[in-house]
Write a protein that holds these residues in place. Sequence first.
Motif, PDB file in Angstrom:
ATOM      1  N   TYR A 133     -13.203   4.199  -7.985  1.00  0.00           N
ATOM      2  CA  TYR A 133     -11.618   4.435  -6.447  1.00  0.00           C
ATOM      3  C   TYR A 133     -12.085   5.024  -5.831  1.00  0.00           C
ATOM      4  O   TYR A 133     -10.908   4.907  -4.704  1.00  0.00           O
ATOM      5  N   GLY A 134     -12.840   4.849  -5.391  1.00  0.00           N
ATOM      6  CA  GLY A 134     -13.379   6.336  -4.207  1.00  0.00           C
ATOM      7  C   GLY A 134     -12.590   5.737  -3.007  1.00  0.00           C
ATOM      8  O   GLY A 134     -11.469   6.187  -1.852  1.00  0.00           O
ATOM      9  N   CYS A 135     -12.207   4.413  -2.398  1.00  0.00           N
ATOM     10  CA  CYS A 135     -11.668   3.912  -1.364  1.00  0.00           C
ATOM     11  C   CYS A 135     -10.241   3.666  -1.852  1.00  0.00           C
ATOM     12  O   CYS A 135      -9.419   3.380  -0.566  1.00  0.00           O
ATOM     13  N   SER A 136      -9.412   4.717  -2.743  1.00  0.00           N
ATOM     14  CA  SER A 136      -8.133   4.330  -3.268  1.00  0.00           C
ATOM     15  C   SER A 136      -8.346   5.806  -2.440  1.00  0.00           C
ATOM     16  O   SER A 136      -7.032   6.664  -2.855  1.00  0.00           O
ATOM     17  N   CYS A 178      -1.787   0.313  -3.956  1.00  0.00           N
ATOM     18  CA  CYS A 178      -0.680   0.082  -4.601  1.00  0.00           C
ATOM     19  C   CYS A 178      -0.656   1.011  -5.899  1.00  0.00           C
ATOM     20  O   CYS A 178      -1.572   1.583  -6.764  1.00  0.00           O
ATOM     21  N   ASN A 179       0.659   1.315  -6.599  1.00  0.00           N
ATOM     22  CA  ASN A 179       1.104   1.331  -7.986  1.00  0.00           C
ATOM     23  C   ASN A 179       0.733   0.708  -8.967  1.00  0.00           C
ATOM     24  O   ASN A 179      -0.616   1.580  -9.809  1.00  0.00           O
ATOM     25  N   GLU A 180      -0.257  -0.758  -9.125  1.00  0.00           N
ATOM     26  CA  GLU A 180      -1.317  -0.555 -10.490  1.00  0.00           C
ATOM     27  C   GLU A 180      -2.249  -0.310  -9.943  1.00  0.00           C
ATOM     28  O   GLU A 180      -2.852   0.910 -11.345  1.00  0.00           O
ATOM     29  N   THR A 181      -3.229   0.212  -8.956  1.00  0.00           N
ATOM     30  CA  THR A 181      -4.325   0.855  -9.014  1.00  0.00           C
ATOM     31  C   THR A 181      -4.299   1.933  -9.162  1.00  0.00           C
ATOM     32  O   THR A 181      -5.385   2.660  -9.709  1.00  0.00           O
ATOM     33  N   SER A 182      -3.141   2.598  -8.676  1.00  0.00           N
ATOM     34  CA  SER A 182      -3.422   3.907  -9.156  1.00  0.00           C
ATOM     35  C   SER A 182      -2.921   4.936 -10.298  1.00  0.00           C
ATOM     36  O   SER A 182      -3.325   5.255 -11.727  1.00  0.00           O
ATOM     37  N   ARG A 183      -2.197   3.868 -11.138  1.00  0.00           N
ATOM     38  CA  ARG A 183      -1.567   3.295 -13.019  1.00  0.00           C
ATOM     39  C   ARG A 183      -2.898   3.521 -14.066  1.00  0.00           C
ATOM     40  O   ARG A 183      -3.198   3.835 -14.762  1.00  0.00           O
ATOM     41  N   GLU A 184      -3.873   2.059 -12.908  1.00  0.00           N
ATOM     42  CA  GLU A 184      -5.508   2.159 -13.924  1.00  0.00           C
ATOM     43  C   GLU A 184      -6.146   3.824 -14.013  1.00  0.00           C
ATOM     44  O   GLU A 184      -6.612   3.419 -14.794  1.00  0.00           O
ATOM     45  N   MET A 212       0.990  -1.113  -0.028  1.00  0.00           N
ATOM     46  CA  MET A 212       0.410  -0.297   0.404  1.00  0.00           C
ATOM     47  C   MET A 212       1.590   1.322  -0.210  1.00  0.00           C
ATOM     48  O   MET A 212       1.435   1.313   0.942  1.00  0.00           O
ATOM     49  N   ASN A 213       0.751   1.680  -1.062  1.00  0.00           N
ATOM     50  CA  ASN A 213       1.388   3.020  -1.015  1.00  0.00           C
ATOM     51  C   ASN A 213       0.571   4.228  -0.868  1.00  0.00           C
ATOM     52  O   ASN A 213      -0.176   4.837  -2.082  1.00  0.00           O
ATOM     53  N   CYS A 214       0.832   5.213   0.325  1.00  0.00           N
ATOM     54  CA  CYS A 214      -0.216   6.744   0.496  1.00  0.00           C
ATOM     55  C   CYS A 214       1.319   8.123   0.035  1.00  0.00           C
ATOM     56  O   CYS A 214       0.369   8.937   0.635  1.00  0.00           O
ATOM     57  N   TYR A 215       1.570   8.104  -0.691  1.00  0.00           N
ATOM     58  CA  TYR A 215       2.440   9.073  -1.035  1.00  0.00           C
ATOM     59  C   TYR A 215       2.472   8.877  -2.848  1.00  0.00           C
ATOM     60  O   TYR A 215       3.280   9.347  -3.292  1.00  0.00           O
TER      61      TYR A 215
END
Length: 86
Positions: A28-31, A60-66, A1-4
């Motif tokens: 993506y609200g939960c992210s 995760c980085n995959e979710t943010s890139r998505e 999990m990356n919060c930065y």
Amino acid sequence: MNCYQIMAVRIYNRDKCAVEVQRVLTEYGCSILTRLGLHDQSTPGTCSPAGLLVLQLCCCNETSRELESKLNALEGVKAQLVDLSD
């Protein structure tokens, strides 16, 4: 999990794409920990046709890139992710 992770989202035509942008953000609200919306309101009582969103993501980085990819696929939207993690 990356919060930065910070994502800047420029919306060129809010009238035409705001509903689709909101749909993607809800998906993506939960992210999304923090959401800040900025727009130029030079004339009181009116909204600017353009805007800027700043999102703090915690996922995760995959979710943010998505998320970035889905936003960039929308006409009139430009998103860019900045990862500040070590």
